[in-house]
Design a protein around this motif. Structure first.
Motif, mmCIF file in Angstrom:
data_model
loop_
_atom_site.group_PDB
_atom_site.id
_atom_site.type_symbol
_atom_site.label_atom_id
_atom_site.label_comp_id
_atom_site.label_asym_id
_atom_site.label_seq_id
_atom_site.Cartn_x
_atom_site.Cartn_y
_atom_site.Cartn_z
ATOM 1 N N ILE A 54 0.834 -1.207 0.000
ATOM 2 C CA ILE A 54 0.000 0.000 0.000
ATOM 3 C C ILE A 54 0.866 1.254 0.000
ATOM 4 C CG2 ILE A 54 -1.668 1.337 1.352
ATOM 5 C CD1 ILE A 54 -2.811 -1.360 2.319
ATOM 6 N N MET A 55 1.913 1.248 0.819
ATOM 7 C CA MET A 55 2.796 2.420 0.899
ATOM 8 C C MET A 55 3.480 2.693 -0.437
ATOM 9 S SD MET A 55 2.509 3.608 3.997
ATOM 10 C CE MET A 55 3.932 4.617 4.340
ATOM 11 N N ARG A 56 3.820 1.656 -1.159
ATOM 12 C CA ARG A 56 4.486 1.825 -2.456
ATOM 13 C C ARG A 56 3.563 2.492 -3.482
ATOM 14 N NH1 ARG A 56 9.176 -1.087 -3.682
ATOM 15 N NH2 ARG A 56 8.500 -1.375 -5.844
ATOM 16 N N LEU A 57 2.260 2.347 -3.284
ATOM 17 C CA LEU A 57 1.309 2.990 -4.191
ATOM 18 C C LEU A 57 1.327 4.506 -4.058
ATOM 19 C CD1 LEU A 57 -1.792 0.611 -3.811
ATOM 20 C CD2 LEU A 57 -0.151 0.682 -5.699
ATOM 21 N N PHE A 58 1.755 4.984 -2.869
ATOM 22 C CA PHE A 58 1.729 6.416 -2.607
ATOM 23 C C PHE A 58 3.058 7.104 -2.921
ATOM 24 C CE2 PHE A 58 -1.727 4.780 -0.047
ATOM 25 C CZ PHE A 58 -2.729 5.718 -0.274
#
Length: 295
Positions: A54-58
């Motif tokens: 999820i963090m990589r999406l941001f």
């Protein structure tokens, strides 16, 4: 440097230090539900994976190719830093108090200095030897009352010391890899390696049913550890270093043991004697002096 950027860096460094300091508290709270260390660290690392995704999406993930030698090092360092060190730490926390665990773990800078001198042939100044001697004398002061009253579990302490040694090897070998591929990319990949290794370890040593039948509270603490005490502090640490530098970030991080001790007193009802508090002061002074070394 703009004041707002500087203050943001300070707040991020405080957030990272607080997150890392909470880890042992959450472990101890989860243990009240009868979960063992191997199962708990497996839950923690399993829940880390979707959070990282999820963090990589941001953020824009780097696309530069990683060399085969760096891939090999990422595997080795992932096994040392987040798999082996975490597993040994959680096993030690089954019998060792959160306060003592945190103090032993904060010895890793001294071990990193010794490992660097051994593996990389760096020199150690007389001042640095004195600082390390001060640190270990303080640790003796802290541990002596528990040894005298037979309250300290030797096997648990061995696990914590072994965890500290594993983490020191990780810190000694990771800087060149981080420099080549970036700190957050390295952390994400190393955590992924660790999670895979921990799942394999679990499947070889435990029935799968033990994992799936854990109380909801254990999974809740695992999620909190994955988010609050693992992933978010790593990102906050990286962002803080980018804003205020590694030196100030490390200085703020040095309050971590004190935060853990106060939380263990307030939440877990642990306590330290006046002699042990004196030892804590000596240990943290020695660690601070070690942290002032030139790099």
């Amino acid at each position: 440097m703009k004041l707002s950027n500087y203050m943001t860096g300070l707040l991020l460094a405080i957030l990272a230090a607080t997150g890392f300091a909470c880890k042992a508290i959450f472990v101890k709270l989860a243990y009240r539900y009868g979960v063992d260390g191997t199962t708990l660290v497996t839950i923690r690392l399993l829940l880390v994976l979707p959070i990282i995704a999820i963090m990589r999406l941001f953020r824009k993930a780097p696309t530069a190719r990683i060399s085969w030698s760096d891939r090999g090092m990422i595997i080795v360092l992932g096994l040392l830093g987040y798999y082996l060190a975490s597993l040994l730490d959680f096993l030690g926390l089954e019998t060792v108090s959160a306060s003592i665990e945190r103090l032993i773990l904060c010895l890793y800078p001294t071990l990193t200095v010794l490992l660097s001198a051994w593996l990389m042939k760096t020199s150690i100044s007389r001042r640095m030897w004195s600082a390390m001697a001060l640190t270990y004398c303080g640790m003796v002061i802290v541990l002596t009352p528990d040894f005298a009253s037979a309250r300290l579990d030797l096997l648990g302490m061995f696990f914590i010391v072994a965890s500290t040694v594993s983490y020191a090897f990780y810190l000694t070998w990771c800087p060149p890899v981080i420099k080549r591929i970036g700190s957050m990319r390295f952390a994400e990949l190393a955590l992924t390696v660790s999670a895979i290794a921990m799942v394999i370890h679990y499947m070889l040593t435990r029935p799968l049913g033990i994992l799936t039948h854990q109380p909801l509270a254990v999974w809740g603490y695992g999620l909190i550890m994955a988010l609050v005490a693992t992933v978010l502090p790593l990102y906050a640490l990286s962002a803080a270093m980018a804003r205020i530098g590694a030196g100030k970030t490390a200085l703020i991080g040095s309050v971590g043991p004190i935060l853990t001790i106060f939380m263990s007193i307030g939440i877990l009802d642990e306590h330290l004697s006046p002699l042990q508090w004196a030892g804590v002061t000596v240990v943290l002074t020695g660690i601070w002096l070690v942290g002032q070394r030139k790099t």
